[in-house]
Design a protein around this motif. Structure first.
Motif, PDB file in Angstrom:
ATOM      1  N   LYS A 139      -5.258   8.507  -3.763  1.00 58.53           N
ATOM      2  CA  LYS A 139      -5.561   9.899  -3.449  1.00 58.53           C
ATOM      3  C   LYS A 139      -6.578  10.488  -4.434  1.00 58.53           C
ATOM      4  O   LYS A 139      -6.647  10.063  -5.583  1.00 58.53           O
ATOM      5  N   PHE A 164       0.835  -1.201   0.000  1.00 54.49           N
ATOM      6  CA  PHE A 164       0.000   0.000   0.000  1.00 54.49           C
ATOM      7  C   PHE A 164       0.870   1.252   0.000  1.00 54.49           C
ATOM      8  O   PHE A 164       0.606   2.197  -0.763  1.00 54.49           O
ATOM      9  N   PHE A 165       1.888   1.277   0.840  1.00 49.80           N
ATOM     10  CA  PHE A 165       2.763   2.446   0.952  1.00 49.80           C
ATOM     11  C   PHE A 165       3.438   2.756  -0.390  1.00 49.80           C
ATOM     12  O   PHE A 165       3.498   3.912  -0.816  1.00 49.80           O
ATOM     13  N   ILE A 179      -3.346   2.617   7.341  1.00 48.66           N
ATOM     14  CA  ILE A 179      -3.761   2.680   5.940  1.00 48.66           C
ATOM     15  C   ILE A 179      -5.029   3.526   5.804  1.00 48.66           C
ATOM     16  O   ILE A 179      -5.146   4.387   4.924  1.00 48.66           O
ATOM     17  N   ARG A 228       0.843   4.312  -2.666  1.00 49.31           N
ATOM     18  CA  ARG A 228      -0.039   5.236  -1.960  1.00 49.31           C
ATOM     19  C   ARG A 228      -0.582   6.360  -2.833  1.00 49.31           C
ATOM     20  O   ARG A 228      -1.704   6.831  -2.613  1.00 49.31           O
ATOM     21  N   PHE A 255      -4.658   7.290   6.037  1.00 49.37           N
ATOM     22  CA  PHE A 255      -4.240   7.858   4.757  1.00 49.37           C
ATOM     23  C   PHE A 255      -5.442   8.024   3.827  1.00 49.37           C
ATOM     24  O   PHE A 255      -5.610   9.072   3.179  1.00 49.37           O
TER      25      PHE A 255
END
Length: 378
Positions: A87, A79-80, A110, A83, A113
């Motif tokens: 958005k 996920f990072f 998570i 990322r 974010f």
């Protein structure tokens, strides 16, 4: 409008995505593949490294020593790395308050974010969660998915996944998610019962079913009555598979020359679909008050499904025709209902037509997608 569907169970978000795209919207589907079912995703966060043999051994040893699954950390890293793909969406819908099943702490990071970088986040109430399982533990329902455990504590290992949701770390995650989402939408009547008096909860929206992929095949019994029973070993007792197995043993002895039984276990979704296509009857679950996703797709194809068709469910949808067989954890009742269908195959044909009509009325994926859009924008 840009839409992110985050997480996947039982083909729900894949089908909703198709309905939204039919309505002209751009959709990204991301998450995990739901175990052996291996559903399609636009952006998969599924762990790969710890499925390789040497690292899988290390992962198992690490879990044995520290009770931490390293696969969850790999999902977090995935996920990072990706990322920036998460958005700027107008709407994000979470499949569940614990959508990636890493650890409550990592899923919280998570989701922080997700909440920070998107306009509106919606929670779908489906699958195990804190609210649903707490409701079941306190309810006076005659039966539910925890009934086998409550009746026999020796079955606790088979319910460990569900019982985790009663732990403080899961409750903390649940409160965080519920505080930050815009709306909560129950996916079927079982969740409607658990969520109906809580803030932010919108009316139930039925699960979408792709009527074009799941075409109707009128059930005409020209030879043997074909019965399909799919077993998911991890949910063996929760779904009542043990009850169905006992019932089928009696049916085999009683109707040897009149039936054909196909029983499969924990296979990928696409293989599961192929194997049940020729069946007349699908045995789904014994503890539900509404139908799960496999049952709905089977009903759309005209199969007679043994699942939840409770009086409360029928009242909610104002159903007067027989669209399936309401099933409780009662072996003799299941044997009686199967016997009635085997001896009266014309009833299979009639229920088959009613089931498809119900799906067309309430679960058409294009109509359901429009309902989601209206609710998200409300």
């Amino acid at each position: 409008m840009r839409i992110l569907l985050f997480g996947e169970y039982s083909n729900f978000h894949n089908t909703l995505k198709a309905g939204l795209e039919k309505n002209g919207y751009s959709v990204l589907l991301s998450g995990r593949k739901d175990g052996f079912k291996s559903f399609n995703l636009d952006l998969s966060l599924e762990p790969k490294l710890f499925k390789l043999y040497p690292l899988r051994k290390l992962k198992n040893l690490f879990y044995l020593l520290f009770k931490f699954d390293l696969s969850g950390f790999e999902i977090f890293i995935n996920f990072f790395i990706n990322r920036n793909h998460f958005k700027g969406f107008d709407v994000v819908q979470l499949i569940n308050e614990y959508p990636l099943k890493t650890t409550p702490y990592l899923d919280t990071l998570i989701l922080k974010f997700i909440f920070k970088h998107n306009k509106k986040v919606i929670l779908s109430a489906c699958g195990d969660d804190v609210t649903y399982l707490t409701y079941l533990m306190k309810s006076d329902l005659s039966h539910h998915i925890l009934t086998p455990f409550l009746n026999n504590k020796k079955l606790k290992p088979y319910f460990s996944h569900s019982l985790n949701y009663l732990k403080p770390s899961y409750e903390k995650l649940s409160k965080f998610v519920i505080k930050n989402v815009t709306h909560i939408i129950p996916g079927d009547f079982d969740y409607e019962m658990a969520y109906q008096n809580l803030p932010k909860v919108k009316p139930l929206i039925p699960f979408p079913v792709n009527l074009k992929k799941n075409r109707f095949h009128p059930m005409e019994v020209l030879g043997k009555v074909k019965i399909f029973h799919g077993i998911n070993r991890s949910n063996y007792y929760k779904k009542g598979n043990d009850v169905f197995v006992q019932a089928l043993k009696q049916i085999r002895e009683k109707y040897t020359d009149k039936i054909e039984i196909v029983q499969v276990e924990s296979i990928p979704y696409k293989d599961y679909i192929k194997l049940y296509n020729e069946s007349h009857i699908l045995l789904d679950q014994t503890y539900a008050y509404d139908q799960g996703y496999n049952a709905l797709e089977a009903m759309s194809q005209g199969k007679v499904v043994f699942s939840g068709f409770s009086d409360e469910f029928k009242s909610h949808y104002k159903i007067t025709k027989k669209i399936g067989i309401h099933t409780t954890p009662n072996v003799e009742e299941i044997v009686e209902n199967l016997s009635w269908l085997i001896e009266n195959p014309k009833e299979i044909t009639e229920i088959s037509k009613n089931a498809r009509e119900y799906i067309e009325t309430h679960h058409d994926y294009e109509k359901v997608a429009k309902t989601y859009l209206d609710t998200w924008n409300s």
